[in-house]
Design a protein around this motif. Structure first.
Motif, PDB file in Angstrom:
ATOM      1  N   GLU A  50      21.223   5.994  38.265  1.00 18.88           N
ATOM      2  CA  GLU A  50      20.497   7.236  38.589  1.00 18.88           C
ATOM      3  C   GLU A  50      19.264   7.590  37.740  1.00 18.88           C
ATOM      4  OE1 GLU A  50      22.910  10.615  39.829  1.00 18.88           O
ATOM      5  OE2 GLU A  50      24.359   9.171  40.998  1.00 18.88           O
ATOM      6  N   GLU A  51      19.670   7.315  36.453  1.00 16.06           N
ATOM      7  CA  GLU A  51      18.457   7.508  35.376  1.00 16.06           C
ATOM      8  C   GLU A  51      17.425   6.162  35.538  1.00 16.06           C
ATOM      9  OE1 GLU A  51      19.243   9.957  32.839  1.00 16.06           O
ATOM     10  OE2 GLU A  51      20.621  10.359  34.401  1.00 16.06           O
ATOM     11  N   ALA A  52      17.706   5.340  36.131  1.00 21.56           N
ATOM     12  CA  ALA A  52      16.793   4.222  35.886  1.00 21.56           C
ATOM     13  C   ALA A  52      15.919   4.223  37.037  1.00 21.56           C
ATOM     14  CB  ALA A  52      17.503   2.741  35.959  1.00 21.56           C
ATOM     15  N   GLU A  53      16.167   4.791  38.294  1.00 24.75           N
ATOM     16  CA  GLU A  53      15.480   5.031  39.541  1.00 24.75           C
ATOM     17  C   GLU A  53      14.020   5.526  39.125  1.00 24.75           C
ATOM     18  OE1 GLU A  53      16.789   7.991  42.171  1.00 24.75           O
ATOM     19  OE2 GLU A  53      16.202   6.702  43.914  1.00 24.75           O
ATOM     20  N   SER A  54      13.736   6.566  38.511  1.00 23.24           N
ATOM     21  CA  SER A  54      12.637   7.051  38.523  1.00 23.24           C
ATOM     22  C   SER A  54      11.500   5.942  37.667  1.00 23.24           C
ATOM     23  CB  SER A  54      12.343   8.320  37.783  1.00 23.24           C
ATOM     24  OG  SER A  54      13.162   8.234  36.455  1.00 23.24           O
ATOM     25  N   ALA A  55      11.884   5.263  36.485  1.00 21.64           N
ATOM     26  CA  ALA A  55      11.235   4.242  35.937  1.00 21.64           C
ATOM     27  C   ALA A  55      10.660   3.252  37.011  1.00 21.64           C
ATOM     28  CB  ALA A  55      12.025   3.681  34.757  1.00 21.64           C
ATOM     29  N   VAL A  56      11.305   2.981  37.887  1.00 20.55           N
ATOM     30  CA  VAL A  56      10.867   1.847  38.725  1.00 20.55           C
ATOM     31  C   VAL A  56      10.101   2.474  39.942  1.00 20.55           C
ATOM     32  CG1 VAL A  56      11.857   0.420  40.448  1.00 20.55           C
ATOM     33  CG2 VAL A  56      13.115   0.583  38.247  1.00 20.55           C
ATOM     34  N   ILE A  57      10.311   3.539  40.233  1.00 20.87           N
ATOM     35  CA  ILE A  57       9.291   3.980  41.355  1.00 20.87           C
ATOM     36  C   ILE A  57       8.091   4.315  41.111  1.00 20.87           C
ATOM     37  CG2 ILE A  57       9.337   5.991  42.951  1.00 20.87           C
ATOM     38  CD1 ILE A  57      11.831   4.631  43.764  1.00 20.87           C
ATOM     39  N   LEU A  58       7.151   4.095  41.836  1.00 19.92           N
ATOM     40  CA  LEU A  58       5.770   4.450  41.636  1.00 19.92           C
ATOM     41  C   LEU A  58       5.275   3.803  40.158  1.00 19.92           C
ATOM     42  CD1 LEU A  58       5.527   7.920  42.844  1.00 19.92           C
ATOM     43  CD2 LEU A  58       4.511   5.762  43.987  1.00 19.92           C
ATOM     44  N   SER A  59       5.494   2.584  39.926  1.00 15.52           N
ATOM     45  CA  SER A  59       5.374   2.200  38.507  1.00 15.52           C
ATOM     46  C   SER A  59       3.672   2.007  38.507  1.00 15.52           C
ATOM     47  CB  SER A  59       6.237   0.905  38.040  1.00 15.52           C
ATOM     48  OG  SER A  59       5.454  -0.090  38.820  1.00 15.52           O
ATOM     49  N   PRO A  60       3.231   2.074  37.245  1.00 21.14           N
ATOM     50  CA  PRO A  60       1.762   1.446  37.245  1.00 21.14           C
ATOM     51  C   PRO A  60       1.343   0.092  38.077  1.00 21.14           C
ATOM     52  CG  PRO A  60       2.614   2.262  35.071  1.00 21.14           C
ATOM     53  CD  PRO A  60       3.721   2.183  36.162  1.00 21.14           C
ATOM     54  N   GLU A  61       2.383  -0.797  37.727  1.00 22.88           N
ATOM     55  CA  GLU A  61       2.075  -2.171  38.269  1.00 22.88           C
ATOM     56  C   GLU A  61       2.346  -2.289  39.945  1.00 22.88           C
ATOM     57  OE1 GLU A  61       5.103  -5.059  37.564  1.00 22.88           O
ATOM     58  OE2 GLU A  61       4.115  -6.389  38.951  1.00 22.88           O
ATOM     59  N   SER A  62       3.186  -1.245  40.333  1.00 21.14           N
ATOM     60  CA  SER A  62       3.350  -1.230  42.002  1.00 21.14           C
ATOM     61  C   SER A  62       1.771  -0.632  42.568  1.00 21.14           C
ATOM     62  CB  SER A  62       4.678  -0.409  42.148  1.00 21.14           C
ATOM     63  OG  SER A  62       5.699  -1.048  41.622  1.00 21.14           O
ATOM     64  N   LEU A  63       1.526   0.552  41.744  1.00 24.61           N
ATOM     65  CA  LEU A  63       0.583   1.215  42.227  1.00 24.61           C
ATOM     66  C   LEU A  63      -0.894   0.177  42.150  1.00 24.61           C
ATOM     67  CD1 LEU A  63       0.850   4.793  40.577  1.00 24.61           C
ATOM     68  CD2 LEU A  63       1.070   4.076  42.944  1.00 24.61           C
ATOM     69  N   GLU A  64      -0.916  -0.570  41.227  1.00 20.10           N
ATOM     70  CA  GLU A  64      -1.879  -1.575  41.114  1.00 20.10           C
ATOM     71  C   GLU A  64      -2.082  -2.525  42.330  1.00 20.10           C
ATOM     72  OE1 GLU A  64      -4.706  -1.552  39.769  1.00 20.10           O
ATOM     73  OE2 GLU A  64      -5.260  -3.371  40.605  1.00 20.10           O
ATOM     74  N   ALA A  65      -0.598  -3.060  42.682  1.00 23.80           N
ATOM     75  CA  ALA A  65      -0.500  -3.807  43.744  1.00 23.80           C
ATOM     76  C   ALA A  65      -1.049  -3.321  45.068  1.00 23.80           C
ATOM     77  CB  ALA A  65       0.856  -4.315  43.960  1.00 23.80           C
ATOM     78  N   ALA A  66      -0.526  -1.950  45.258  1.00 21.72           N
ATOM     79  CA  ALA A  66      -0.964  -1.197  46.290  1.00 21.72           C
ATOM     80  C   ALA A  66      -2.475  -0.986  46.576  1.00 21.72           C
ATOM     81  CB  ALA A  66      -0.293   0.255  46.287  1.00 21.72           C
ATOM     82  N   ARG A  67      -3.101  -0.642  45.472  1.00 23.04           N
ATOM     83  CA  ARG A  67      -4.502  -0.525  45.190  1.00 23.04           C
ATOM     84  C   ARG A  67      -5.112  -1.815  45.808  1.00 23.04           C
ATOM     85  NH1 ARG A  67      -7.097   2.510  40.446  1.00 23.04           N
ATOM     86  NH2 ARG A  67      -9.182   1.557  40.263  1.00 23.04           N
ATOM     87  N   GLU A  68      -4.847  -2.994  45.204  1.00 25.45           N
ATOM     88  CA  GLU A  68      -5.555  -4.149  45.586  1.00 25.45           C
ATOM     89  C   GLU A  68      -5.206  -4.469  47.140  1.00 25.45           C
ATOM     90  OE1 GLU A  68      -4.121  -8.014  43.905  1.00 25.45           O
ATOM     91  OE2 GLU A  68      -5.775  -8.885  44.718  1.00 25.45           O
ATOM     92  N   ALA A  69      -4.028  -4.034  47.566  1.00 24.36           N
ATOM     93  CA  ALA A  69      -3.716  -4.393  49.025  1.00 24.36           C
ATOM     94  C   ALA A  69      -4.427  -3.606  49.969  1.00 24.36           C
ATOM     95  CB  ALA A  69      -2.083  -4.218  49.227  1.00 24.36           C
TER      96      ALA A  69
END
Ligand code: NOJ
Length: 711
Positions: A349-368
């Motif tokens: 449960e602790e690790a979840e928030s580090a994965v969600i909405l990570s900068p790398e994911s947001l960058e991928a979403a922006r490019e897409a």
């Protein structure tokens, strides 16, 4: 656990426990109430049918999210279940889980398998961090009718593109290409088998009736291609197919899906579809419905619980089904084992928030998001906003909204989405940006001062998606009036459209000088669009679904069959008398800011043989300062054939990176296999004859070749 241990476990299971594994329910029964981390995506079915001795045999749960909630349900379940076989959690993360990507129809406009694979990878990582193991995606249903609300979930009207983009997403979800699941991957579920997108008149859940030729050549093709990526699941569709509900169709599920397409993993029904066999009136009661579905080859029943209610009677009457039941249960156990659930059924449960909405994911979403937008019109280079324009007015119902995620946005939050104005300020802080819903709200001095207007209009996100078919697919009157009001101001302006489907814009198009179609771009909406409006990046998407001029011009698609009376000026031709011929914007249409030119068209031969394909080559020159991906599409036209053929057929596409001020050489090769089609007797055939080749432009052939019989 090795296979012997799994077989041992299978041997220990009672029949009820086996049918429990073949049952999927929602999360409430386990904790006694609904919660924010549970979503229902269909009508309720009474969960109280399940007594405790049955509830704790169930194999999987739908719609629950968050590490905390999946852990909680898992632990409640494991405390009480006899054999302690962990639950699988399944969800609909259709274009992202928490980091939301553009809707699938928008993603398809990138034509870029890499972008879709990446979107799926990010989604899988977030899902696994929240304890979810199976994703009900991708949907590869071919779509031609924008009235159907679910076109937003599809990859458009071309069967090859739909299949390959579906494959890319499966690869991204499962994170391997061999039917296994890689680290932080989820099992993909291809849906909805089959031909769900061909519902009569675009009405959701409606009848599908089509020739088998149409099925194998077009509607079936995306599944055939996607299945080569070995998804773990296929979801059967709600619709009837040629008279029989697919949920009860041995012909579809056993003969075609498992036989012809060689799928050998798990089939899950759609939500409540087993029970709905009674509404289809092919089953007299729940027992008959369960019996029909099981016989047809539906392994897992979603949400209605008729397998569990009637298994004793069913197996007493059909002992031959027991082998299938064992095989399906074993596959489920194997999947749980592959996911490591027997060793550790919980997530950190602790690790979840580090994965969600990570900068790398947001960058991928922006490019897409940036790559999904399609510039449909740009008279006099109205876009991008010129450097001389510093005072921008954004007006319209989408001017100041964060609701830009689109339907099926899973756990996406509007709070994470930058508005258009925030995006503009973020990418260029020298801009002064004012925002009003209507021009009437805008004070006179602001109106006076502004030197560029953006009308932000479209169709609200919750008007497309499941259960949202519409007869009117245009722009509502008040928004049309707004565009005309803006025009009368005599200032430079452009329109930014949001929508989950193509809209019919014939009546307003002449009042729109520049039109950027943004679909629903997801978590990075405002910023991605701002990059395009300000010219920091060029739009590069191309349409994968034709835009009708009027609602009643649907269905409309580029690969129509030839007719005896091709559309022309005469009313005795295949056309509508009160509408111009052809779509408003065609499949493959999309502009850039680059002024790119094609030249030096060459072909390796003017004859194709079984041994030797033909390579078509040309140069793409990009005179602009933008590095960008050019989408190249090759179509063929079969001039004469024994059975009527589509006037154009897309055979190859490529996303070609074209650096600024450079020329890139492109080669596309077709082989004889690309000319195959099913003849009137459903035989795969290639006929000798002449062919024309089109590159991007559906109207102007650039190559021609022949295929001559070997003898
Ligand atoms: C019904 C939809 O048709 C399907 O696409 C979805 O996966 C299921 N509900 C589960 O939510």
């Amino acid at each position: 656990m090795d296979k012997n241990k799994l077989l041992e476990l299978l041997r220990k299971m009672t029949l009820r426990e086996k049918f429990g594994q073949l049952t999927q329910i929602t999360g409430e029964p386990f904790i006694g109430r609904a919660d924010d981390d549970m979503v229902e995506t269909g009508p309720g079915y009474p969960p109280d049918m399940l007594e405790p001795d049955t509830l704790y045999t169930v194999g999987s749960v739908i719609g629950v999210s968050s590490a905390k909630m999946t852990n909680r349900i898992q632990s409640e379940y494991l405390k009480r279940s006899r054999l302690k076989i962990p639950l699988l959690f399944m969800h609909d993360a259709i274009h992202g889980y928490k980091t939301i990507f553009p809707i699938p129809l928008a993603l398809s406009c990138t034509w870029d398998e890499r972008i879709l694979e990446k979107a799926a990878e990010v989604t899988a990582t977030e899902l696994r961090a929240s304890g979810i193991h199976v994703n009900f995606s991708p949907m590869v249903d071919l779509v031609r009718d924008a009235r159907w609300g679910r076109v937003m979930e599809a990859f458009g009207e071309d069967h090859l593109l739909s299949g390959h983009l579906g494959r890319a997403m499966i690869r991204g979800y499962q994170k391997r290409s061999d039917g296994k699941i890689g680290p932080a991957g989820v099992a993909a579920c291809v849906k909805h088998f089959a031909a769900y997108g061909a519902a009569v008149a675009g009405k959701d859940y409606n009848t599908v009736d089509m020739s088998m030729r149409e099925f194998y050549d077009y509607y079936g093709k995306p599944y055939e291609i996607a299945l080569q990526e070995k998804p773990k699941f296929v979801m059967s569709s709600f619709n009837t197919f040629n008279g029989v509900p697919v949920t009860a169709s041995e012909a579809m599920l056993r003969q075609i899906l498992r036989g012809t397409y060689r799928f050998d993993d798990l089939v899950i029904s759609d939500w409540g579809a087993v029970s709905e066999l009674q509404n289809h009136r092919v089953a007299r009661d729940g027992k008959e419905a369960a019996e029909l579905a099981l016989t047809a080859g539906v392994d897992i029943e979603m949400v209605s619980t008729l397998y569990l209610a009637h298994f004793e009677a069913i197996v007493a009457e059909h002992p031959e089904l027991l082998d299938d039941v064992d095989a399906a249960v074993l596959k489920i156990l194997q999947l749980k084992n592959e996911l490591g659930l027997f060793e550790n059924p919980y997530v950190d449960e602790e690790a979840e928030s580090a994965v969600i909405l990570s900068p790398e994911s947001l960058e991928a979403a922006r490019e897409a998001a940036r790559r999904s937008c399609v510039l449909l019109k740009n008279d006099h280079q109205t876009l991008p906003i010129g450097k001389q324009h510093r005072s921008i007015l954004i007006v319209g119902p989408f001017s100041n909204t964060r609701e830009l995620l689109g339907n099926w946005a899973c756990k996406g939050s509007f709070d994470d989405v930058p508005t258009l104005a925030e995006g503009l300020k973020q990418v260029d802080d020298s801009l002064q940006v004012n925002v009003y819903d209507t021009l009437d709200d805008c004070p006179g001095d602001v109106l006076e001062q502004c030197d560029y207007i953006i009308a932000a209009v479209g169709e609200r996100w919750d008007l497309s998606g499941e259960g949202h078919s519409s007869v009117h697919i245009g722009l509502e009157d008040s928004q049309q009036q707004l565009i005309r009001q803006v025009k009368r101001l005599n200032k430079p302006y452009a329109c930014v459209f949001f929508s989950g489907r193509p809209l019919a814009l014939q009546d307003i198009i002449d009042d729109i000088p520049a039109l950027l179609w943004c679909w629903y771009p997801g978590t990075q909406a405002g910023v991605a669009i701002a990059e395009l409006l300000t010219g920091q990046e060029t739009p590069s998407g191309k349409l994968t679904m034709s835009f009708p001029r009027y609602s009643a011009q649907t269905p409309i698609y580029y690969n129509e069959y030839s007719t005896g009376r091709p559309a022309n000026a005469s009313s005795y031709s295949s056309r509508y008398q009160d509408c111009e011929i052809g779509p408003l914007f065609a499949f493959g249409h999309g502009l850039t800011y680059t002024g790119t030119e094609y030249a030096n068209f060459r072909q390796s031969s003017d004859r194709i043989t079984a041994e030797q394909g033909i390579t078509f080559s040309f140069d793409i020159h990009n005179p602009s300062g933008y590095d960008y991906p050019e989408i190249v599409i090759l179509y063929i036209e079969d001039l004469v054939s024994k059975a009527a053929r589509p006037t154009r057929e897309m055979k190859k596409y490529r996303v070609v990176p074209v650096p600024a001020r450079q020329t890139v050489h492109v080669e596309l090769t077709i082989s004889l296999d690309d000319l195959q089609y099913l003849d009137a007797n459903l035989q795969r055939t290639v006929e000798p004859g002449e062919f024309r080749v089109y590159i991007n432009d559906l109207a102007k052939p650039v190559f021609a070749f022949v295929y001559e019989d070997a003898v």
